[in-house]
Design a protein around this motif. Structure first.
Motif, PDB file in Angstrom:
ATOM      1  N   LEU A   1      32.091 -23.410 -26.554  1.00 46.48           N
ATOM      2  CA  LEU A   1      33.434 -23.984 -26.622  1.00 46.48           C
ATOM      3  C   LEU A   1      34.429 -23.018 -27.256  1.00 46.48           C
ATOM      4  CD1 LEU A   1      35.127 -26.500 -26.042  1.00 46.48           C
ATOM      5  CD2 LEU A   1      34.542 -27.334 -28.327  1.00 46.48           C
ATOM      6  N   ILE A   2      34.038 -22.387 -28.366  1.00 47.80           N
ATOM      7  CA  ILE A   2      34.962 -21.464 -29.027  1.00 47.80           C
ATOM      8  C   ILE A   2      35.189 -20.222 -28.166  1.00 47.80           C
ATOM      9  CG2 ILE A   2      33.204 -20.186 -30.330  1.00 47.80           C
ATOM     10  CD1 ILE A   2      36.750 -21.108 -31.533  1.00 47.80           C
ATOM     11  N   THR A   3      34.166 -19.828 -27.408  1.00 53.04           N
ATOM     12  CA  THR A   3      34.326 -18.694 -26.495  1.00 53.04           C
ATOM     13  C   THR A   3      35.374 -19.014 -25.437  1.00 53.04           C
ATOM     14  OG1 THR A   3      32.019 -18.020 -26.813  1.00 53.04           O
ATOM     15  CG2 THR A   3      33.145 -17.185 -24.855  1.00 53.04           C
ATOM     16  N   VAL A   4      35.264 -20.201 -24.863  1.00 52.74           N
ATOM     17  CA  VAL A   4      36.248 -20.642 -23.867  1.00 52.74           C
ATOM     18  C   VAL A   4      37.638 -20.699 -24.498  1.00 52.74           C
ATOM     19  CG1 VAL A   4      36.987 -22.573 -22.420  1.00 52.74           C
ATOM     20  CG2 VAL A   4      34.569 -21.935 -22.516  1.00 52.74           C
ATOM     21  N   CYS A   5      37.696 -21.218 -25.707  1.00 54.99           N
ATOM     22  CA  CYS A   5      38.964 -21.366 -26.416  1.00 54.99           C
ATOM     23  C   CYS A   5      39.637 -20.009 -26.635  1.00 54.99           C
ATOM     24  CB  CYS A   5      38.700 -22.051 -27.760  1.00 54.99           C
ATOM     25  SG  CYS A   5      40.183 -22.554 -28.652  1.00 54.99           S
ATOM     26  N   ILE A   6      38.859 -19.033 -27.084  1.00 53.89           N
ATOM     27  CA  ILE A   6      39.409 -17.705 -27.363  1.00 53.89           C
ATOM     28  C   ILE A   6      39.861 -17.015 -26.081  1.00 53.89           C
ATOM     29  CG2 ILE A   6      38.831 -15.384 -28.180  1.00 53.89           C
ATOM     30  CD1 ILE A   6      37.009 -16.735 -30.267  1.00 53.89           C
ATOM     31  N   VAL A   7      39.048 -17.111 -25.042  1.00 54.33           N
ATOM     32  CA  VAL A   7      39.393 -16.462 -23.772  1.00 54.33           C
ATOM     33  C   VAL A   7      40.630 -17.114 -23.159  1.00 54.33           C
ATOM     34  CG1 VAL A   7      38.623 -16.011 -21.417  1.00 54.33           C
ATOM     35  CG2 VAL A   7      37.044 -15.694 -23.328  1.00 54.33           C
ATOM     36  N   VAL A   8      40.673 -18.437 -23.200  1.00 55.39           N
ATOM     37  CA  VAL A   8      41.838 -19.149 -22.675  1.00 55.39           C
ATOM     38  C   VAL A   8      43.089 -18.780 -23.478  1.00 55.39           C
ATOM     39  CG1 VAL A   8      42.893 -21.433 -22.461  1.00 55.39           C
ATOM     40  CG2 VAL A   8      40.576 -21.070 -21.662  1.00 55.39           C
ATOM     41  N   GLY A   9      42.921 -18.643 -24.791  1.00 51.71           N
ATOM     42  CA  GLY A   9      44.042 -18.231 -25.631  1.00 51.71           C
ATOM     43  C   GLY A   9      44.523 -16.830 -25.290  1.00 51.71           C
ATOM     44  N   ALA A  10      43.579 -15.946 -24.980  1.00 52.86           N
ATOM     45  CA  ALA A  10      43.938 -14.581 -24.587  1.00 52.86           C
ATOM     46  C   ALA A  10      44.755 -14.590 -23.299  1.00 52.86           C
ATOM     47  CB  ALA A  10      42.671 -13.741 -24.406  1.00 52.86           C
ATOM     48  N   VAL A  11      44.318 -15.397 -22.346  1.00 55.02           N
ATOM     49  CA  VAL A  11      45.044 -15.506 -21.074  1.00 55.02           C
ATOM     50  C   VAL A  11      46.430 -16.105 -21.305  1.00 55.02           C
ATOM     51  CG1 VAL A  11      45.094 -16.660 -18.831  1.00 55.02           C
ATOM     52  CG2 VAL A  11      42.958 -15.666 -19.677  1.00 55.02           C
ATOM     53  N   SER A  12      46.493 -17.135 -22.134  1.00 52.52           N
ATOM     54  CA  SER A  12      47.768 -17.794 -22.424  1.00 52.52           C
ATOM     55  C   SER A  12      48.766 -16.820 -23.039  1.00 52.52           C
ATOM     56  CB  SER A  12      47.534 -18.971 -23.381  1.00 52.52           C
ATOM     57  OG  SER A  12      48.750 -19.567 -23.761  1.00 52.52           O
ATOM     58  N   THR A  13      48.291 -16.041 -24.006  1.00 50.52           N
ATOM     59  CA  THR A  13      49.157 -15.047 -24.650  1.00 50.52           C
ATOM     60  C   THR A  13      49.658 -14.020 -23.645  1.00 50.52           C
ATOM     61  OG1 THR A  13      47.983 -15.280 -26.752  1.00 50.52           O
ATOM     62  CG2 THR A  13      49.265 -13.267 -26.436  1.00 50.52           C
ATOM     63  N   GLY A  14      48.738 -13.506 -22.848  1.00 52.66           N
ATOM     64  CA  GLY A  14      49.108 -12.491 -21.870  1.00 52.66           C
ATOM     65  C   GLY A  14      50.102 -12.997 -20.839  1.00 52.66           C
ATOM     66  N   VAL A  15      49.862 -14.199 -20.319  1.00 55.25           N
ATOM     67  CA  VAL A  15      50.747 -14.762 -19.295  1.00 55.25           C
ATOM     68  C   VAL A  15      52.155 -14.970 -19.840  1.00 55.25           C
ATOM     69  CG1 VAL A  15      51.223 -16.817 -17.908  1.00 55.25           C
ATOM     70  CG2 VAL A  15      48.928 -15.850 -17.945  1.00 55.25           C
ATOM     71  N   ALA A  16      52.244 -15.566 -21.028  1.00 51.34           N
ATOM     72  CA  ALA A  16      53.561 -15.861 -21.603  1.00 51.34           C
ATOM     73  C   ALA A  16      54.367 -14.592 -21.846  1.00 51.34           C
ATOM     74  CB  ALA A  16      53.386 -16.635 -22.910  1.00 51.34           C
ATOM     75  N   LEU A  17      53.729 -13.584 -22.412  1.00 52.17           N
ATOM     76  CA  LEU A  17      54.448 -12.358 -22.745  1.00 52.17           C
ATOM     77  C   LEU A  17      54.752 -11.511 -21.513  1.00 52.17           C
ATOM     78  CD1 LEU A  17      52.600 -11.316 -26.033  1.00 52.17           C
ATOM     79  CD2 LEU A  17      54.839 -12.383 -25.809  1.00 52.17           C
ATOM     80  N   VAL A  18      53.771 -11.357 -20.642  1.00 52.05           N
ATOM     81  CA  VAL A  18      53.970 -10.512 -19.460  1.00 52.05           C
ATOM     82  C   VAL A  18      55.002 -11.120 -18.515  1.00 52.05           C
ATOM     83  CG1 VAL A  18      52.872  -9.595 -17.377  1.00 52.05           C
ATOM     84  CG2 VAL A  18      51.697  -9.434 -19.570  1.00 52.05           C
TER      85      VAL A  18
END
Length: 338
Positions: free
Chosen positions: A237-254
């Motif tokens: 669960l935490i792995t999914v959470c971290i990876v999803v957070g990474a994608v979220s950060t990248g999408v918003a900024l890019v």
């Protein structure tokens, strides 16, 4: 000082969006010119440099964190992990603001749910230990490597909040969906409450393992799960959470900068041609940004990023937070209001 950090971030983001809606400027370049007024010749380029620098650094950190987490959790190569994350960010970015907003909403809900599921059981189970560690920390029994007074802690909270304000350029484009001031105010208040709550959940969850060296871990949240309540399924669960957070950060900024570059690429075209080429320009802009961020993550610059964040905090405070808040409070009036 999570509440201080989130308050500064929320207030700045709120006033940034109010300004964007008021003057109908959703490209951060035009927005910055409006915010800085007569000082725009100097301050607007300064913000552009700051924003894009933080974009590269933050997205590179997201790539590296997501890649490292997947490598540790499921054993897949770091390089492959970061390529996959980059690909997802690229796809979400080129399909425009509607998909980005939809993805951001889903991602936010997933992250909030995961944080509660992960940290609440650990906080409840280890609550006596949290109290013990907190008392030991106050007494100086633990050497965390940082010896700070209340003023120092407050200052770091302010700097962290100001650092997050660099990203307003990526978010003002979404003001188009919620241009009403009351709507923006509700969003800012709700965002402050949720973000502050999550920050405190994380704080107390990590506090449970302070005596076990959790602060020395590259990904403290992963350490909490692997050594706390939940076992294997919590690790997933935490792995999914971290990876999803990474994608979220990248999408918003890019996406925020992709929108800016797309407008820049079409600056000399007429309206019809600009609309025709917008999709192509968006793809080119996204490729450029994602590749640059991915390369930074591969070149091992992440430790330098961590050291640079502290300095960027006070720079962002001067360049973004103070001007935006002064504008929002009416202490620095726009030329049309004089």
């Amino acid at each position: 000082m999570p509440a201080i950090s989130m308050f500064i971030m929320g207030l700045t983001l709120y006033y940034s969006m109010v300004i964007a809606a008021k003057f109908n400027v959703f490209d951060y370049s035009k927005w910055s010119i409006k915010v800085y007024g007569r000082t725009g010749a100097i301050m607007a380029p300064a913000y552009e440099i700051l924003f894009n620098g933080v974009l590269v650094l933050a997205t590179a950190v997201a790539f590296a964190t997501g890649g490292s987490t997947l490598e540790k959790a499921i054993g897949t190569p770091y390089l492959l992990n970061t390529v996959v994350i980059a690909g997802v960010i690229f796809v979400l970015t080129i399909y425009g603001s509607a998909l980005v907003r939809k993805a951001a909403t889903v991602i936010s809900l997933i992250l909030i749910a995961c944080i509660f599921i992960i940290y609440l059981p650990n906080i409840i189970y280890f609550f006596p230990k949290i109290l013990h560690n907190f008392a030991a920390l106050k007494s100086g029994a633990f050497d965390t490597g940082v010896h700070s007074s209340f003023v120092d802690t407050l200052w770091w909270g302010v700097k962290y909040g100001a650092l997050q304000c660099c990203a307003v350029g990526a978010y003002i484009v979404h003001t188009k969906v919620c241009p009403d001031k009351s709507c923006l105010k509700k969003a800012a208040i709700l965002g402050f409450l949720i973000n502050t709550g999550i920050m405190y959940l994380t704080y107390f969850g990590i506090m449970a393992f302070l005596d076990e060296g959790v602060l020395k871990e590259a990904v403290p949240s992963l350490f909490v799960v692997m050594n706390g309540v939940g076992g294997t399924w919590m690790t997933v669960l935490i792995t999914v959470c971290i990876v999803v957070g990474a994608v979220s950060t990248g999408v918003a900024l890019v996406y925020g900068t992709t929108n800016r570059l797309t407008n820049f690429f079409g600056r000399n075209l007429d309206e019809a041609k600009r609309a025709e080429k917008r999709g192509f320009h968006s793809i080119i802009a996204s490729i450029i940004l994602v590749v640059i961020c991915w390369l930074v993550a591969q070149l091992g610059l992440i430790p330098l990023i961590g050291k640079g964040y502290g300095s960027l905090g006070w720079v962002s405070m001067l360049v973004v937070t103070v001007p935006v808040v002064l504008r929002g409070l009416g202490l620095w009036k726009f030329s049309t209001e004089k």
